[in-house]
Structures are given as structure tokens and as C-alpha cells.
Design a protein around this motif. Sequence first.
Motif, PDB file in Angstrom:
ATOM      1  N   ALA A 808       0.836  -1.206   0.000  1.00  0.00           N
ATOM      2  CA  ALA A 808       0.000   0.000   0.000  1.00  0.00           C
ATOM      3  C   ALA A 808       0.873   1.259   0.000  1.00  0.00           C
ATOM      4  O   ALA A 808       0.591   2.253  -0.691  1.00  0.00           O
ATOM      5  CB  ALA A 808      -0.932  -0.024   1.193  1.00  0.00           C
ATOM      6  N   VAL A 809       1.967   1.204   0.808  1.00  0.00           N
ATOM      7  CA  VAL A 809       2.895   2.345   0.804  1.00  0.00           C
ATOM      8  C   VAL A 809       3.522   2.488  -0.570  1.00  0.00           C
ATOM      9  O   VAL A 809       3.637   3.603  -1.118  1.00  0.00           O
ATOM     10  CB  VAL A 809       3.978   2.143   1.884  1.00  0.00           C
ATOM     11  CG1 VAL A 809       5.057   3.219   1.764  1.00  0.00           C
ATOM     12  CG2 VAL A 809       3.367   2.154   3.266  1.00  0.00           C
ATOM     13  N   HIS A 810       3.914   1.344  -1.157  1.00  0.00           N
ATOM     14  CA  HIS A 810       4.497   1.375  -2.497  1.00  0.00           C
ATOM     15  C   HIS A 810       3.535   1.987  -3.496  1.00  0.00           C
ATOM     16  O   HIS A 810       3.909   2.829  -4.328  1.00  0.00           O
ATOM     17  CB  HIS A 810       4.877  -0.055  -2.903  1.00  0.00           C
ATOM     18  CG  HIS A 810       5.452  -0.144  -4.283  1.00  0.00           C
ATOM     19  ND1 HIS A 810       4.667  -0.138  -5.432  1.00  0.00           N
ATOM     20  CD2 HIS A 810       6.750  -0.226  -4.702  1.00  0.00           C
ATOM     21  CE1 HIS A 810       5.431  -0.221  -6.482  1.00  0.00           C
ATOM     22  NE2 HIS A 810       6.707  -0.275  -6.069  1.00  0.00           N
ATOM     23  N   ALA A 811       2.271   1.582  -3.421  1.00  0.00           N
ATOM     24  CA  ALA A 811       1.274   2.095  -4.363  1.00  0.00           C
ATOM     25  C   ALA A 811       1.080   3.602  -4.189  1.00  0.00           C
ATOM     26  O   ALA A 811       0.967   4.355  -5.159  1.00  0.00           O
ATOM     27  CB  ALA A 811      -0.048   1.351  -4.175  1.00  0.00           C
ATOM     28  N   GLU A 812       1.021   4.025  -2.920  1.00  0.00           N
ATOM     29  CA  GLU A 812       0.824   5.458  -2.673  1.00  0.00           C
ATOM     30  C   GLU A 812       1.988   6.281  -3.215  1.00  0.00           C
ATOM     31  O   GLU A 812       1.800   7.307  -3.873  1.00  0.00           O
ATOM     32  CB  GLU A 812       0.655   5.683  -1.174  1.00  0.00           C
ATOM     33  CG  GLU A 812       0.355   7.128  -0.807  1.00  0.00           C
ATOM     34  CD  GLU A 812       0.181   7.298   0.683  1.00  0.00           C
ATOM     35  OE1 GLU A 812      -0.915   7.663   1.108  1.00  0.00           O
ATOM     36  OE2 GLU A 812       1.162   7.056   1.413  1.00  0.00           O
ATOM     37  N   VAL A 813       3.202   5.815  -2.933  1.00  0.00           N
ATOM     38  CA  VAL A 813       4.378   6.553  -3.397  1.00  0.00           C
ATOM     39  C   VAL A 813       4.476   6.497  -4.914  1.00  0.00           C
ATOM     40  O   VAL A 813       4.777   7.505  -5.573  1.00  0.00           O
ATOM     41  CB  VAL A 813       5.653   5.980  -2.740  1.00  0.00           C
ATOM     42  CG1 VAL A 813       6.891   6.667  -3.287  1.00  0.00           C
ATOM     43  CG2 VAL A 813       5.580   6.124  -1.235  1.00  0.00           C
ATOM     44  N   PHE A 814       4.205   5.299  -5.483  1.00  0.00           N
ATOM     45  CA  PHE A 814       4.301   5.138  -6.936  1.00  0.00           C
ATOM     46  C   PHE A 814       3.293   6.034  -7.652  1.00  0.00           C
ATOM     47  O   PHE A 814       3.570   6.561  -8.720  1.00  0.00           O
ATOM     48  CB  PHE A 814       4.054   3.668  -7.300  1.00  0.00           C
ATOM     49  CG  PHE A 814       4.296   3.366  -8.755  1.00  0.00           C
ATOM     50  CD1 PHE A 814       5.578   3.093  -9.203  1.00  0.00           C
ATOM     51  CD2 PHE A 814       3.243   3.363  -9.659  1.00  0.00           C
ATOM     52  CE1 PHE A 814       5.785   2.809 -10.540  1.00  0.00           C
ATOM     53  CE2 PHE A 814       3.460   3.093 -10.993  1.00  0.00           C
ATOM     54  CZ  PHE A 814       4.737   2.814 -11.449  1.00  0.00           C
TER      55      PHE A 814
END
Length: 924
Positions: A808-814
Amino acid sequence: MSRARQPPLVTGISPNEGISWTKVTIRGENLGTGPTDLIGLTICGHNCLLTAEWMSASKIVCRVGQAKNDKGDIIVTTKSGGKGTSTVSFKLLKPEKIGILDQSAVWVDEMNYYDMRTDRNKGIPPLSLRPANPLGIEIDKGRFPQKDLEALFPGMSADFTSENFSAAWYLIENHSTTSFDQLKMAVVNLKKQANKKNEGSLAYVKGGLSTFFEAQDALSAIHQKLEADGTEKVEGSMTQKLENVLNRASNTADTLFQEVLGRKDKADSTRNALNVLQRFKFLFNLPLNIERNIQKGDYDVVINDYEKAKSLFGKTEVQVFKKYYAEVETRIEALRELLLDKLLETPSTLHDQKRYIRYLSDLHAPGDPAWQCIGAQHQWILQLMHNCKESYVKEQKGKDIFFPMLDLDSDVRPSPIGHLSQTASLKRGSSFQSGRDDAWRYKAPQQVVFVEKLTKLVVSQLPNFWKLWISYVNGSLFSETAEKSGQMERSKKNARQRQNDFKKMIQEVMHSLVKLIRGALLPFSLREGESRQYGGWEMKSELSGQWLTHVIQTVRLSSESLTALEIPNDMLQIIQDLILDLRVRCIIVTLQHTAEDIKRLAEKEDWVVDNEGLTSLPSQFEQCIIHSLQSLKTVLDCKPGEASVFQQQKTQEDVCQLSIGIMQVFIDCLEQLGTKPDGDIDTAHLSVDVSSPDLFGSIHEDSSLSSEQRLLIALSNCRYLERHTFLNIAEHFEKHGFQGVEKITQVSMESLKELDQRLFEMYIEFKADPIVGSLEPGIYAGYFDWKDCLVPAGVRNYLKEALVNIIAVHAEVFTISKDLVPRVMSRVVEAVSEELSRLMQCVSSFSKNGALQARLEICALRDTVAIYLTPESNSSFKQALEALPQLSSGTDKKLLEELLNKFKSSMHLQLTCFQASSSAMMKT
């Protein structure tokens, strides 16, 4: 080689006859290319070049001289064409003789006066009887040249009244062709004239002969009686007798001729009085003529008449002449006072000033009128400048000056002040937005209008003042043709003595100009005692950089105009100092206002993210800086004679600090946007670039941004600022000549990096702490015990939940910025691995199944986030594995591998993001 010009040809002269000094107009062809080309002009053999005035190649104006020939050609000689010819001739007429009672427009030379009253010879002095033809025969002028006669009879004259009279010269000149018989008749005529004179004298003697004899007889008788008697009685009687005879004769003569003699004396007295009035009517009428000409403004006529009267009657001893000449002097004195008043009257044109100075000089006015005029002009210019300031100060306190609206669609170009006002009137912070209709209505600051008016006043008045001084120095005030060399030399001498005084006048004007401008724009630069005299303005707010730029341009134009007058540079240096101070102040004010504009950029953040994870804020910041520097271009550029605005160390330091302050203001703006509470965020205009991938669609479903998302956007902006914006701004600073650019860049970069690190730590804290905090509860959920656990069947849910949170963090940052993914994910993995290592190290002992379960979960997490591993996270995973017992059998290793493959297969879809990220990261 140029083709030679044709010789001059005279084809006409007007008038074609006249007496000496007649003004004539000569017309013809090839009469010269200019005044310097004309080298010769003769009329009837007389050189007239001195009076010649070349008008054009076909026209010359001159005066006829005293030629010897009655009629002759007009010969013109030029450098380009040589000696010319003439198709016409001029006839020289003899001047008419002017009698004593004849009216004449010119002054008659009494020494050459000829009395033509031949019918009244009696009673006239012999010198006044000068017959034109003493020989009494016809005069026949000869053709002998005058020069030859003068050479033949040196020192002699043909004038029979001259002391050096030469009879031979007279006969050759007037009777060269007269026959001998006629000359004999002339001799007879001369003898008759001589006999008439002798006979007249003899008749006069004969008429009184009897009286002489009677007197002689009486005297003889008296003498004889005195000798015979020798007595006093006889002497007395004879003497008495003689006296009686003489008295009777005298009384009889008086009785006979008293009336006639009385009438004669009265007539002679009247005639003499009339002659005196006629001869000297110029002086008697002069006082009245002076008054009339003064009323008409014909001062030249008055001066000419005064000079003539002064030369004729200035030293006379005749009482009546003294009386009238005193009246003339009285009126001339009044004229001097009138001309001096007109000279000192302001305003006045340079032409009138020169004219009045020449009049006063010709009238021998006391003192130095030219210097008095210069002093009056100096005081008047100073008064105009202070009056201008007072009027605008009063107007500022009463009302503002409104200018008409500008029509940008029309072809009419607005004035510089209007064009600048259009920009200055826009609200601060609207530099990148389209102006509204009401933005074109503006008002100019009173100080700006005052400076324009003041400089225009000085530039319009000082040239005439300077030219008046130059004319005073070179003496042209008194004569344009150097014909009054004495006055010119005195003027030059006075100018040399007063050069320092005039320099002080110019410096006083320059100081007043500069201090009045400083009082309006830079009041802090005046001394305490000067504020009242040169200040007095209401400084509600300081002028903007745009208005100061306009003022600088105005002062520069004024300086160029004054420099064109060839005023010495040391007198204008104070203006250059003013321009330098205005330039420095303009830069300071512009940078201060730029900082205020940048501070308000936070209000314009729309949070629209492009495909690089950036908003428009960095671009707006860069454009605001560039626009500010471009507005300072004319201020930073050095005009001829100007010094660099950065020549002073204090200016460099102030500008450097302000530039650093601008960068810091924007950094603070970023921090404010990234860290302010959710309730303060304006999401009414929130949007995102359609090209940005939104894998989960969770960011903008509710049209709001979370604190974590704003932190990511701020981090993305910081990254772009560090790599692009700040470097571009540094280049623009260097391009515009700013000093200390390295220091500005270094300090700004350090501050930016500190902000970036703070924002990054905040984001990691927001995202990593929940994940890390969920590990320990998840591990020990359901009373799990490492010492007593079943054979591992797969990765437990707590790790899967942690991975989902990491994803989820990856998706938000991406979604915000792909470039931030490695940095954020690496830190999150470090935090998770560190916590997992700590938990493993805290376990006192593991069972066989517990050790296998722990190794399975640690390896599953490590392999999943392998692309984001760092030395720190690798070390943490290594420490965690070292805390576990080693696998002793191949069966356990095989089971571990099977369970790992099963985990990766079951969560393939979720773990794909890490592979995609890896691919994208490798490409970038």
C-alpha cells in the motif's frame, strides 16, 4: 579630376546707377560656391569686397564705393572660376551739394561744406566762397588714372582750396583737352576776378578819403598849435574841439544808420538762430525721439542716436547744448533701468537675454549686467524647483493624480509612465494570471510624477542657463562678429574671475535636484537638517520596484541631456551617485517584494500533480524569480559613466542575504504546505494528471489529500528543486551579475536538504511505525509460542498483512512519484527488518518447528523485498537469521523451499508490484 567651373558672368545690377555707398544687388551666373569662394568684386574700378554679402551662386549684395570713374563694369572674381565678365555697367552719380538750410537724412560734414549762395558774397567769409569753376571755362574731365596723377604729383592736390594745391594737376585733370585760346580766356577771367577784388577794396578806401583828410588836417593843426603855444589851454581847447567833432560825426552816423543797423542785427540774429536750429535739430529733437522709440521698442535706434550725440556733444562747452545733452542722459539712464529690469525678468528666452545684455553694454551700463542675469536665472531655477516640490507635496496631501484608462487594443502606444503603471497596478501575486478589466485603471504615485516634472523642468531651463554662461565666456554676448573686441576681452576676463562662482551655481542646482529627488524617494539618505527643506512627503508605503525602475530611467535620460551640454563630469557626478543609490534601492525593494510574492505562492498551490509527481509550485517559484530579475535588467545594466551596482561590499552582502531569504521563504512555504493539518487544505480545486497511473484509485476517491500524500508531493517538489530549479535560478543570478551566487546556492541547498530530510522522516514515521508496531502482536497472536508450535504449513497472516501494508505504501508513493519509491521502500524495509531482527533476538529459545517457522517468515519477507534491500536491512535480516537454530536435516530445508514457493505462488498478484517497480527502477 572634377570639371573646372565657368568664370563668373554678371548679367544684371539693381539699381544700375547711384551715388557712393548705394546698396546694389548683383545677379548673374557662377558667382561662387560660397562666401569663402568669393575673392574679388569691383564696381567702376573700386574694390567692393569688404561690403559684399554672398547670397547664392546667382546673387550678391554689396555697396558701391567711391570710384574714380563715372561708369564702369562689375567684375566678380572667384577661386573656382577666376576673373569674370559683365554684360551690364553701373553709372556713378555725383552727390548733390547740401545747403545750410536744406534738409538731410544724414549728418553733413561741415568741414567739406560748400556755400553756393554766389549772389550774396558780401559779408561771407572768403573761405566759404569756393566756386566750382574758378577759370570760368568749360570743364572737360580727362581720362588720366587717378593713381598716375598721384604718382606724378606726390603730396600735392588738385583742390584749389588746399594748401598743397598743384595747378598742373588741376589743369591735367579738368582741362587736358582745352585749347590754348580757351586757356588764354581763362587767364583773362582770373585777372578780372582779381581786379574786382582790388577795385572793391580801392573803392572802399576812396569813399572814406575825405574823412581821412579832414581828420589828418585837424590833427596837423593841433600839432602846430601845441608846438607854437606850448600851453595847456590851447591843448585843452583843441582836444575838446576834436572830441566835439568826433561826437557830432558819431551821433550823426548813429542817427542815420541806427534803424537800418538794428534791422540788420535782428535779421542776422534770427538767421543765425534758424541756422543753429536747423543744423543742430538732431540734438534738440533727440529727447523726444528717444521717448518715442523706447515706447515702440526700437532700442537699436535709441542707442545709435545716443552714440552719435555723445560723440558730437559729449564734451561741448555751449550751455544750450549741455542742457539738451543732460536731458538725453536722463532718458538714457531711465532706459538703462528699464532694460535691466527686462533682463532680470523671468521667465525670459535666451535670445531676449542676449539682446538686452548687448543693449546695456552699448549704453555703457554700470556693473556687469550679464553676470547679474546669470545670477537671476540661477535663483529663478532654484525657486522653480522648490515651488514644484511644494505644489506636489500639497497636492499629495489633498488628492491623487488619476490617469486615463489604457486601451491595449488600439494602435496608440501608451507613455512610459502609463505602460509601467499598467504593470504596477496589478495585485501582488497575480503575475502569472490574466489581468482583469479594472487592472488597467491606475494612479501614478505622486513622487514619480514629481520626479518627472522636476527633471523636465531642469532639462528645459539648464541648457539656456549653460549657453548664457558659454556666451559670457567667449564674449559672443556683445558681438557675433568680433567687432567689439574690447568688450569681448573684458567679458572673458570677468568670466575667468567668476568661473568658480558659476561652478558653485551649477553644483547648487545639481545638489538641489538630487536632494529633492532623494527627499521624495530616498528620505533616509538625507541629513536631519535637510529633511524639512527637501522632504515633507507622506511615505505611506514605499514605491515598488517597477516605479523605481521608471524613475531611474527618467533620471538617466536627464543625465544624458545634461551631459550633451558638455557640462564637466565632476559637476554631474552627484547625479551618478543618485542613480547608483536608486539602482541599489530598486534591487533591494524588488527582492523584498519578490519574497512577499513567493510567500503568497502557498495560497496558489492547487495540488495538481503531473506525471513526474510535481505540482506547479516549483515552476511558479522559478518564473517569479526570473520575472523579478528581468524587471531589474535595465537597473543592473551600466550606462556610460555609471558604476556597477555591486561595487560596494555592503550592497553585495545585502543582495546575497535577500536572495538567500527568498529561497528560504519558498522552503518555508513548502514545509508549511507539507505539514499543515488536514482541515487547512483547500481541496475544492484538487485534481490529478490523467497520465499519472492510479493503480488503486484510493487517493482521489474522496477528492481529498491525506497528510502522507501531501508529504510525498512536497518531497517530490523538493527533489525537483534540488536537481533543477535551484540550479536554474543560480544560472540566472550569475547571468544578471549577482555576487556570491555560490553562497546563495550552498545555503539554499543545505536548507532544502534539511527540509527534505524532515519531511521524509515524517512520512516514514507515518507509514513505517504502524507496520513495525503490528509485527509483534501479529507474531504472538493466538498465544503463539516459538517453543511449542506445530509443523509450519505456510507463512502466517501477520506477515502477509505487513506485506500488504508495505505494498500500500508502495502504491501510494508510486502514484505520486515513481522516483521516490526506492527511497521510501528502502527505509520501510529497514524499519521492518530491524524490528523483526529485534523480535527474533528477544526469543530465548526455539523449538525445531519454531525455528523453521521463523526462518520461513524471515526468508519470505527478505525475498519479497529483495530489490529494496540496503546494507542496513541486509544486516538486520542476517542478525535475525543468526538468532535462529540452523536447519539440521535436508527434509527441513526441502520443506522450507516448498513453503516459500507456495507463498510466492499464492501471493503472486500482490508481489507483482515489486517486480514492476524493479523494472521501472532499472529503466530509470
